[in-house]
Design an enzyme around this catalytic site. Structure first.
Site, PDB file in Angstrom:
ATOM      1  N   GLY A 134       0.831  -1.197   0.000  1.00 49.87           N
ATOM      2  CA  GLY A 134       0.000   0.000   0.000  1.00 49.87           C
ATOM      3  C   GLY A 134       0.867   1.248   0.000  1.00 49.87           C
ATOM      4  N   SER A 135       0.349   2.298   0.604  1.00 47.98           N
ATOM      5  CA  SER A 135       0.997   3.605   0.511  1.00 47.98           C
ATOM      6  C   SER A 135       2.338   3.684   1.214  1.00 47.98           C
ATOM      7  CB  SER A 135       0.074   4.681   1.066  1.00 47.98           C
ATOM      8  OG  SER A 135      -1.089   4.728   0.263  1.00 47.98           O
TER       9      SER A 135
END
Lengths: 613, 372
Positions: A320-321
């Protein structure tokens, strides 16, 4: 021979027959003597050996397994005496009187006991009727010892995990050695029925922990009764193992994780020591120590959430981020952006006909790198990733230790996955699509990482770029505290980004927690400067669920929440990665956990420091 | 016999002190060996040697008693004795005491006795009487042996049925030896031997499974080392591990730790050989050989046919016991309960042995005496 029908001398008549008779007896006796010569002189040595084998028994004496301590010397795993209820069949007068008395306070299977006694090889060999009985049961047996002739308690060392389920995936458990394991060993002093490490450190460091079995040479009679001891070789203690784990931090992490599934890895950025490693759900190694029960084993094996999986090193999730740290570093290093490069976020990134959405529907407006990291603007990083191309991006990801094992000293570590064009060609047999680069630049798509990789990456960012091989063992000692083996920190590589790039990223990560608009605000702690990055690992959903809020969705469709951080910002003591499975957003589900954990550790370290001064 | 003193000087002067001495010496060796078996743990009570001493004393008394009775008187009484023993054997078969699966014992008061042991002596006397009565010209032919064969077959079958295969075998051996002694013509001898060999497969067919097992076990004891082969294997280990010098008195591990089964009875020789070694075993066998030689001397120099025959029966019985027992303990013969004379624990056989040696002494003593 007969004269005139009158026998004169019978002895004359039988002279020849007597000679034959005597000869027959003489020959017979000669054979006997020859036979004795053969047995007592020629075969004597062989038969002497057999006679010795008849009367000598070597009784193994169990070794005490080495203890395991945490980084501060706190005992985590030790051995406790366990009492096995045993009987010597030969000494039992009336089994039908004794069994009900035992059964009145100790739960036993009378039929099975009768069967076991029947099948026992020698009447003087003890038969265990119940392993590891409780203190109350011990007390009962002791109290009634007069009525229980032939019943006695055998003491045996039993592995004792003082913290129960805490750290179960690190420590592992013991189990009876399997036939395959036994056959796999060429030279060994293991026997069937021995308990060996079957998981975790217990398995990985079996040879250090196990110690050496002792033996007692005894003389027995035909019934197997011990008559005297010729010689006794005491067992050697196994070496004590000191871990890098901080058991208090570990306990705190597990407490914070209660009711959740996922993983936590905390690393000391200064040398790569693992401070805590949590995987949930967990199991209770104490229930394995004396042989795992069928029910418990089948519960564990059939549990849909796989408690035996060590998610910290075996769970592979999209980063993810959190991956934006890599994208940012690559962008800066490759010169596709500068810290001041601004990109306008309108809520989506258009590539061909497809729009790649930013997590904030309305868009973030004009973003520079720092703000893009703080607010985790997807569009900004779509752009950076698009400018880099997948191979350049992935080169940095590998450099940050993602997509390859950290080589931590535990078995079964998974590698994760960082895609390249070549990888897709060879594995999927399809050409790389540009859109996949866009997804990869915010850590979605093919990207998979393990929590330990994430923690280790953050540790490297925190310590100025050195990627250590995470270590979990600090040293092994004898019971007399003589050093046997010390584990030094090993450097796996460095992030190969400039100090300047690293500083920019660190500053931005600090902002993630401290800035008003930072996604990781929830990990902010009073008095400790935390720097970190949130992440949300998307779980594949049904189309109708796309727009729903996490709380409204069934558990298994909720996204995984990441938070990876280090603290204190100026002088990092801890790097941590938290993954809450199906926890939703990293900022809300994972960050507060990380914050509390950091607080607990750093405050503890500070107070320790004060005490030392 | 009428008005003469029971013992003439001549009779006493012909008492064979060597036979008597050997009997006593071997008996004492036996007591010590039994004492040694009791030294270990568990199993039989260790006071067993005292019982053996008592039995030896009873045996000596019986032996003395037999010395007073001229063997010719015994010969005269032969058929009565024979009839009595058959009755007793039938009693055993009907109401005898069963010990470990075999109905061999007859008990009165607290005494238990095995009549089958005594039957051996009665058979010897009966056969001597039969052969002595039957003055056949020349050598015996097969058909002449039918009657004596029946004489032994009745008790032998009763005994074999107990089951006591060992004693039945001894009786057959006595019969064969005494028949041989009286003289069988060589053609008949060959026919006897031939038919014996031919009948072996039939015999095998009629044997019980456990009896077949014993023979198979002898051939390959390792086939079932904990079961049927156990006795033979443990006995061979005991004897062999004794080596040249033995392990010393009361130090035989095989016997002291009870690995050796039946150690005070049928396997007493193994105990002795384990503790006294090859040298000791050889000396013991020498004592037995001298006893047999002295016995053969009695046969040879007996005053008459009946004396020779009786002595021959006794010598063949003793020799068979010695050879078969030692052969069994060393793994040459199947395990059949044949005790070792004067050594094995057990009252019936011990007393029987003393009586039979008494018979030898009796015959020897009267070799120059007129039958008046």
């Amino acid at each position: 021979m007969k004269i005139g029908g009158l026998e004169l001398n019978f002895s004359e008549e039988i002279k020849v027959r007597m000679l034959v008779f005597t000869l027959f007896i003489a020959v017979s006796f000669s054979f006997l003597i020859l036979r004795l010569w053969y047995l007592q002189v020629i075969k004597s040595d062989e038969l002497k050996l057999q006679a010795e084998n008849n009367r000598m028994r070597i009784v193994p004496l169990k070794a005490y397994r080495g203890k395991i301590f945490d980084r501060d010397g706190r005992e985590i795993i030790s051995n406790r005496p366990s009492f096995n209820l045993s009987i010597i069949p030969e000494y039992i007068k009336d089994l039908d009187k004794i069994l009900p008395l035992i059964a009145s306070s100790v739960k036993v299977d009378a039929e099975k006991i009768k069967r076991d006694i029947k099948n026992s090889s020698a009447p003087f060999q003890s038969v265990v009727i119940k392993k590891d009985i409780s203190w109350d049961e011990v007390a009962f047996i002791e109290e009634h010892s007069l009525d229980l002739a032939g019943v006695f308690l055998e003491i045996e060392p039993m592995r004792n995990y003082l913290y129960g389920e805490t750290g179960s995936h690190i420590f592992g458990y013991l189990g009876e050695i399997t036939k395959t394991q036994l056959e796999g060993l060429k030279v060994s002093d293991y026997r069937l029925g021995d308990f060996v490490g079957q998981y975790g450190i217990e398995k990985r460091y079996e040879s250090i922990l196990k110690g050496k079995r002792g033996s007692k040479y005894i003389e027995v009679d035909v019934a197997g009764r011990e008559l005297k001891v010729f010689k006794q070789v005491d067992p050697d203690f196994g070496y004590n193992l000191y871990l890098t784990i901080d058991i208090e931090l570990q306990k705190e992490a597990e407490r914070l994780f209660e009711g959740k599934n996922g993983a936590v890895v905390a690393i000391d950025p200064k040398d790569g020591s693992i401070l805590a490693m949590v995987s949930k759900p967990s199991f209770n190694p104490n229930l394995f120590a004396g042989g795992v029960s069928k029910t418990y084993w089948s519960n564990i094996i059939n549990d849909a959430y796989k408690p035996l999986q060590n998610r910290a090193i075996q769970g592979q999730y999209p980063p993810g981020s959190v991956f934006k740290i890599v994208t940012a570093a690559a962008g800066l290093e490759e010169g596709v952006i500068t810290p001041d490069t601004t990109i306008d976020c309108h809520g989506y990134f258009k590539l061909g006909k497809k729009n790649y959405r930013c997590w904030r529907k309305g868009g973030h407006g004009r973003m520079d790198l720092r703000n893009a990291i703080i607010q985790s603007c997807d569009v900004y990083f779509y752009t950076v990733g698009f400018r880099l191309g997948i191979d350049r991006l992935s080169r940095y990801a590998f450099g940050f230790g993602l997509g390859s094992p950290t080589d931590v000293d535990l078995e079964g570590e998974k590698t994760g996955l960082i895609p390249t064009e070549e990888w897709k060609e060879s594995v999927k047999g399809e050409p790389w699509i540009l859109g996949e680069t866009v997804s990869a630049s915010i850590g979605q798509g093919f990207d998979l990482v393990t929590p330990i990789q994430m923690a280790n990456m953050l540790a490297a960012v925190a310590n100025g770029g050195t990627l250590y091989k995470p270590k979990i063992i600090s040293k092994a000692e004898t019971t007399n505290e003589k050093l046997i083996k010390e584990s030094n920190s090993k450097i796996k590589g460095n992030l190969s980004v400039s100090q300047k790039t690293l500083d920019i990223i660190k500053d931005a990560l600090h902002g993630v927690v401290t800035d008003q608009r930072g996604t990781g605000r929830a990990s902010n702690i009073k008095g400790i400067e935390v720097a970190g990055k949130t992440g949300t690992a998307q779980v594949i959903k049904l189309p109708e669920m796309e727009d729903k809020k996490d709380e409204e969705m069934p558990y298994e469709f909720r996204d995984h929440a990441w938070f990876a951080a280090f603290a204190p910002y100026e002088n990092p003591l801890i790097a941590v990665a938290v993954l809450v499975e199906h926890g939703g957003h990293g900022g809300s589900a994972a960050a507060p956990l990380a914050g509390k954990l950091i607080k607990s550790y750093v405050e503890n370290q500070n107070s320790k420091g004060k005490n030392q001064n | 016999m009428n008005n003469k003193p029971i013992f003439k000087y001549q009779i006493i002067s012909n008492f064979d002190w060597v036979i008597f001495g050997l009997t006593i010496i071997i008996s004492i060796v036996g007591i010590f060996t039994i004492y040694s078996t009791g030294g270990g743990s568990g199993g039989e009570p260790s006071r067993i040697y005292i019982k053996q001493i008592y039995w030896i004393l009873y045996g000596l008394m019986a032996m003395l008693l037999i010395l007073f009775i001229d063997y010719h008187s015994l010969e005269k009484l032969a058929y009565i004795l024979y009839f009595m023993i058959i009755v007793v054997l039938i009693m055993v078969a009907v109401s005898g005491k069963t010990v470990s699966g075999a109905r061999r014992w007859l008990s009165f008061a607290q005494f238990a006795f095995q009549p089958s042991e005594l039957a051996k002596i009665v058979i010897i006397i009966t056969l001597a009487r039969y052969f002595d009565d039957k003055k056949i010209r020349g050598l015996y032919k097969i058909r002449d042996l039918i009657a004596p064969a029946i004489i032994i077959l009745i008790p032998a079958l009763l005994i074999a049925k107990q089951p006591d295969l060992g004693t039945a075998m001894v009786i057959f051996f006595i019969f064969i030896s005494m028949s041989f002694l009286i003289g069988i013509n060589s053609r008949s001898l060959f026919i006897l031997a031939g038919s014996a060999i031919v009948s072996l497969p039939f015999l095998w067919h009629f044997m019980k499974d456990y009896q077949k097992d014993r023979i198979l076990t002898l051939i390959n004891p390792q086939a079932d080392p904990l079961g049927r082969g156990y006795h033979i294997i443990q006995s061979k280990i005991a004897i062999g591990s004794g080596g040249y010098m033995g392990k010393g008195f009361m130090s035989g591990t095989q016997s002291q730790l009870n690995f050796l089964p039946e150690k005070h009875t049928d396997f007493i020789f193994s105990v002795f050989a384990e503790e006294m070694g090859f040298i000791g075993a050889l000396l013991l066998i020498m004592l037995y050989i001298i006893l047999i030689i002295k016995g053969i001397d009695v046969v040879y120099h007996a005053r008459d046919r009946s004396g020779s025959l009786m002595a021959g029966g006794v010598v063949s019985m003793l020799a068979f016991h010695m050879i078969f027992n030692i052969g069994m303990t060393t793994g040459m013969f199947p395990v059949v309960g044949i005790p070792l004379p004067l050594m094995s624990y057990g009252g019936s056989y011990l007393v029987t042995t003393f009586i039979s040696i008494g018979l030898l002494l009796n015959i020897k003593m009267r070799r120059f005496v007129d039958m008046g």
